[in-house]
Design a protein around this motif. Structure first.
Motif, short mmCIF file in Angstrom:
data_model
loop_
_atom_site.label_atom_id
_atom_site.label_comp_id
_atom_site.label_asym_id
_atom_site.label_seq_id
_atom_site.Cartn_x
_atom_site.Cartn_y
_atom_site.Cartn_z
N VAL A 177 0.86 -1.19 0.00
CA VAL A 177 0.00 0.00 0.00
C VAL A 177 0.89 1.24 0.00
CG1 VAL A 177 -1.76 1.30 1.25
CG2 VAL A 177 -1.88 -1.19 1.16
N ALA A 178 0.75 2.08 -1.01
CA ALA A 178 1.56 3.29 -1.12
C ALA A 178 1.12 4.32 -0.09
CB ALA A 178 1.45 3.86 -2.53
N VAL A 179 1.99 5.29 0.13
CA VAL A 179 1.64 6.45 0.95
C VAL A 179 1.69 7.70 0.08
CG1 VAL A 179 2.35 7.93 2.86
CG2 VAL A 179 2.36 5.44 3.13
N ALA A 180 0.59 8.44 0.11
CA ALA A 180 0.51 9.74 -0.54
C ALA A 180 0.38 10.80 0.55
CB ALA A 180 -0.71 9.81 -1.46
N ALA A 181 0.92 11.98 0.31
CA ALA A 181 0.76 13.08 1.24
C ALA A 181 0.50 14.35 0.44
CB ALA A 181 1.96 13.24 2.15
N VAL A 182 -0.13 15.32 1.10
CA VAL A 182 -0.60 16.51 0.40
C VAL A 182 0.38 17.67 0.56
CG1 VAL A 182 -3.03 15.89 0.51
CG2 VAL A 182 -2.01 17.15 2.43
N ALA A 183 0.50 18.47 -0.48
CA ALA A 183 1.35 19.66 -0.48
C ALA A 183 0.52 20.87 -0.91
CB ALA A 183 2.53 19.47 -1.43
N ASN A 184 0.89 22.04 -0.34
CA ASN A 184 0.17 23.27 -0.66
C ASN A 184 -1.32 23.11 -0.38
OD1 ASN A 184 0.59 25.96 -1.54
ND2 ASN A 184 -0.19 25.48 -3.58
N PHE A 185 -1.63 22.38 0.68
CA PHE A 185 -2.99 21.92 0.97
C PHE A 185 -3.53 22.57 2.24
CE2 PHE A 185 -6.15 18.99 2.59
CZ PHE A 185 -6.74 18.43 1.47
N PRO A 186 -4.80 22.92 2.28
CA PRO A 186 -5.78 22.88 1.18
C PRO A 186 -5.91 24.20 0.42
CG PRO A 186 -6.92 23.34 3.22
CD PRO A 186 -5.46 23.22 3.58
N HIS A 187 -5.11 25.20 0.83
CA HIS A 187 -5.34 26.57 0.38
C HIS A 187 -4.96 26.81 -1.08
CE1 HIS A 187 -1.38 26.05 2.19
NE2 HIS A 187 -0.94 26.85 1.25
N VAL A 234 4.97 9.80 -7.91
CA VAL A 234 3.70 10.08 -8.58
C VAL A 234 3.21 11.45 -8.12
CG1 VAL A 234 1.28 9.39 -8.80
CG2 VAL A 234 3.09 7.65 -8.83
N LEU A 235 2.89 12.32 -9.06
CA LEU A 235 2.39 13.66 -8.75
C LEU A 235 0.94 13.78 -9.21
CD1 LEU A 235 2.87 16.54 -7.72
CD2 LEU A 235 3.58 17.15 -10.06
N LYS A 236 0.06 14.02 -8.24
CA LYS A 236 -1.34 14.27 -8.53
C LYS A 236 -1.60 15.76 -8.30
CE LYS A 236 -2.53 9.83 -6.34
NZ LYS A 236 -1.98 9.88 -4.97
N VAL A 237 -2.18 16.42 -9.27
CA VAL A 237 -2.47 17.85 -9.15
C VAL A 237 -3.95 18.04 -8.89
CG1 VAL A 237 -2.44 20.10 -10.27
CG2 VAL A 237 -0.52 18.52 -10.59
N ILE A 238 -4.25 18.67 -7.75
CA ILE A 238 -5.64 18.93 -7.34
C ILE A 238 -6.06 20.27 -7.94
CG2 ILE A 238 -7.18 19.20 -5.38
CD1 ILE A 238 -4.97 17.82 -3.66
N LEU A 239 -7.07 20.24 -8.80
CA LEU A 239 -7.45 21.44 -9.53
C LEU A 239 -8.54 22.26 -8.84
CD1 LEU A 239 -7.48 19.95 -13.13
CD2 LEU A 239 -5.63 21.13 -11.96
N GLU A 240 -9.18 21.70 -7.84
CA GLU A 240 -10.30 22.36 -7.15
C GLU A 240 -11.35 22.81 -8.17
OE1 GLU A 240 -11.23 21.64 -4.27
OE2 GLU A 240 -10.07 22.95 -2.96
N THR A 241 -11.82 21.83 -8.93
CA THR A 241 -12.71 22.12 -10.06
C THR A 241 -14.02 22.78 -9.64
OG1 THR A 241 -13.51 19.83 -9.92
CG2 THR A 241 -11.77 20.30 -11.51
N GLY A 242 -14.49 22.51 -8.43
CA GLY A 242 -15.73 23.12 -7.98
C GLY A 242 -15.63 24.61 -7.79
N GLN A 282 5.52 7.73 -1.56
CA GLN A 282 5.67 7.50 -3.00
C GLN A 282 4.87 8.48 -3.86
OE1 GLN A 282 4.66 5.18 -0.72
NE2 GLN A 282 5.61 3.20 -1.11
N GLU A 283 3.92 9.19 -3.26
CA GLU A 283 3.02 10.02 -4.05
C GLU A 283 2.80 11.37 -3.38
OE1 GLU A 283 0.54 6.05 -5.58
OE2 GLU A 283 -0.57 7.72 -4.67
N VAL A 284 2.68 12.41 -4.21
CA VAL A 284 2.43 13.77 -3.74
C VAL A 284 1.15 14.28 -4.40
CG1 VAL A 284 3.29 16.15 -3.72
CG2 VAL A 284 4.89 14.23 -3.46
N ASP A 285 0.21 14.75 -3.57
CA ASP A 285 -1.02 15.38 -4.06
C ASP A 285 -0.92 16.87 -3.79
OD1 ASP A 285 -1.65 12.61 -4.07
OD2 ASP A 285 -3.78 13.02 -3.76
#
Length: 256
Positions: free
Chosen positions: A67-77, A132-140, A98-101
């Motif tokens: 099970v990978a570990v992801a953690a958040v950056a520049n979050f949530p602002h 792995v880089l996941k980019v949160i776009l805050e689409t709402g 292993q992953e950055v959101d």
């Protein structure tokens, strides 16, 4: 896709998440311990545990094998402070996650300052090379379809491995309309093999099946795997286990 099939796919692609506000490290570790215990459930493991940067090292120790570990950056602002975003990212990398959101600086982007938004993503991409880089776009909050698609294209240009809908901290999280915009941007980008993560309000297996159906339609059945499809949620596992355990109330077949 039957409800059990949808539940098994949702579990395999689940980023099981704890991002509660206001916890000190000790309290947060208790939350991560509980999350890791849930990841050892009777029906198999999720794809990843998603936590705050300060808890990433603890999560690495607590996570079940595989099970990978992801953690958040520049979050949530989603601010424009490049140094702050890089500090978050460096802490995640140093912890062995292993992953950055990372949250796109969506306010700056919406105001027309694409350069500031791109600078944060570019610096974070460099700081987590090989992860792995996941980019949160805050689409709402972006709301407008054309703006969502432009933000998605920017994130892909700056090296995103996944496009993610929401932090889950704003009133509007994932929606089918936003998902379609992100998926079509991926599909329309030559040579792109990026993935899609639905996050924010994904609570049931029927919700998960809806997004899986969009992924299948736009990216193809091969994309229905953790390498290209994720679901970010804390409560979804409850419904997954209810469906797989046979205790979930019957849902309309059209939901799947």
């Amino acid at each position: 896709m039957t409800p059990p099939e949808a539940a098994r796919l949702a579990l395999a692609c689940l980023d099981l998440t704890t991002l509660n506000d206001g916890h000190d490290t000790a309290g947060g570790e208790a939350d991560v311990d509980a999350l890791a215990a849930r990841a050892r459930g009777p029906f198999g493991p999720p794809a990843a545990l998603c936590v705050w940067p300060r808890l990433a090292a603890f999560a690495r120790r607590a996570a079940p094998p595989g099970v990978a570990v992801a953690a958040v950056a520049n979050f949530p602002h989603g601010g424009t402070d490049v140094d702050a975003a890089v500090r978050d990212t460096a802490a995640i990398v140093d912890a062995g996650a292993q992953e950055v959101d990372v949250v796109l600086p969506w306010r700056a982007f919406a105001a027309g300052d694409e350069a500031a938004a791109a600078a944060v993503l570019r610096a974070v991409r460099r700081a987590c090379d090989g992860r792995v880089l996941k980019v949160i776009l805050e689409t709402g909050e972006l709301a407008d379809d054309a703006r969502i698609r432009r933000a998605a294209a920017l994130a892909l240009a700056e090296g995103a491995d996944f496009l993610k809908t929401s932090t889950g901290k704003v009133p509007v999280g994932a929606t089918p309309e936003a998902a379609r915009a992100l998926l079509e941007t991926i599909a329309d980008t030559p040579g792109c093999r990026a993935g899609f993560k639905a996050s924010g309000g994904v609570r049931t297996v029927a919700d998960a099946a809806l997004y899986a159906g969009l992924v299948r339609e736009i990216l193809g059945a091969d994309a229905l795997a953790p390498q290209r499809f994720r679901l970010g949620a804390s409560g979804l596992l409850n419904d997954i286990e209810a469906v797989l355990g046979g205790s979930a109330p019957a849902a309309p077949s059209s939901a799947y």
